[in-house]
Scaffold this active site. Structure first.
Site, PDB file in Angstrom:
ATOM      1  N   ASP A  59      11.931  36.956  28.967  1.00  0.00           N
ATOM      2  CA  ASP A  59      12.626  36.673  29.965  1.00  0.00           C
ATOM      3  C   ASP A  59      13.869  35.323  29.491  1.00  0.00           C
ATOM      4  O   ASP A  59      13.040  34.755  29.315  1.00  0.00           O
ATOM      5  CB  ASP A  59      11.022  35.882  31.200  1.00  0.00           C
ATOM      6  CG  ASP A  59      12.009  34.938  32.216  1.00  0.00           C
ATOM      7  OD1 ASP A  59      13.455  35.132  32.610  1.00  0.00           O
ATOM      8  OD2 ASP A  59      11.803  34.647  33.414  1.00  0.00           O
ATOM      9  N   HIS A  60      14.968  36.668  29.888  1.00  0.00           N
ATOM     10  CA  HIS A  60      16.024  35.610  29.404  1.00  0.00           C
ATOM     11  C   HIS A  60      16.681  34.759  29.935  1.00  0.00           C
ATOM     12  O   HIS A  60      17.608  34.053  29.406  1.00  0.00           O
ATOM     13  CB  HIS A  60      17.259  37.125  30.053  1.00  0.00           C
ATOM     14  CG  HIS A  60      16.790  38.341  28.494  1.00  0.00           C
ATOM     15  ND1 HIS A  60      17.908  37.458  27.497  1.00  0.00           N
ATOM     16  CD2 HIS A  60      16.647  38.991  28.351  1.00  0.00           C
ATOM     17  CE1 HIS A  60      17.151  39.057  26.546  1.00  0.00           C
ATOM     18  NE2 HIS A  60      16.376  39.930  27.470  1.00  0.00           N
ATOM     19  N   ARG A  61      15.921  34.073  31.389  1.00  0.00           N
ATOM     20  CA  ARG A  61      15.971  33.062  31.891  1.00  0.00           C
ATOM     21  C   ARG A  61      15.127  31.638  31.149  1.00  0.00           C
ATOM     22  O   ARG A  61      15.948  30.660  31.031  1.00  0.00           O
ATOM     23  CB  ARG A  61      15.649  33.038  32.938  1.00  0.00           C
ATOM     24  CG  ARG A  61      16.294  33.496  34.174  1.00  0.00           C
ATOM     25  CD  ARG A  61      15.201  33.179  35.706  1.00  0.00           C
ATOM     26  NE  ARG A  61      14.178  33.715  34.740  1.00  0.00           N
ATOM     27  CZ  ARG A  61      13.126  33.979  35.927  1.00  0.00           C
ATOM     28  NH1 ARG A  61      13.496  33.545  37.213  1.00  0.00           N
ATOM     29  NH2 ARG A  61      11.868  34.400  36.013  1.00  0.00           N
ATOM     30  N   VAL A  62      14.681  31.888  29.834  1.00  0.00           N
ATOM     31  CA  VAL A  62      13.759  31.193  28.983  1.00  0.00           C
ATOM     32  C   VAL A  62      14.053  31.268  27.165  1.00  0.00           C
ATOM     33  O   VAL A  62      14.092  30.160  26.550  1.00  0.00           O
ATOM     34  CB  VAL A  62      12.799  31.471  29.365  1.00  0.00           C
ATOM     35  CG1 VAL A  62      11.570  30.295  28.256  1.00  0.00           C
ATOM     36  CG2 VAL A  62      12.128  31.222  30.308  1.00  0.00           C
TER      37      VAL A  62
END
Length: 87
Positions: A59-62
């Site tokens: 997850d590229h938000r994380v």
């Protein structure tokens, strides 16, 4: 629930490789395919070796893609030389 990361293994079902889908709220998942004996060239000679394909979904938000690549690098090193995990 409450996990940060998952590992999904379909190698036992004779799957060579696959891309796993992240289970929210987790930040990533490592997909592991079957171990297959394949020919490789090493030092000018062809030899058989065991190969396994792993795919990382993050997850590229994380997690940043470069950080995921570093994780795969160390995973490969530990899987290739399991004795180093004891040090």
């Amino acid at each position: 629930n409450g996990g940060n990361f998952s590992i999904s293994n379909l190698g036992m079902y004779d799957i060579d490789e696959f891309t796993a889908i992240i289970n929210p709220p987790q930040s990533g998942i490592l997909a592991i395919g079957k171990i297959a004996r394949k020919p490789i060239e090493k030092d000018g000679e062809v030899t058989l070796t065991d190969i396994i394909t792993c795919t990382l979904s993050g997850d590229h938000r994380v997690i940043d893609g470069a950080t995921g690549a570093i994780l795969l690098k160390y995973f490969k090193e530990f899987i290739s030389n399991p004795n180093t995990m004891l040090l």
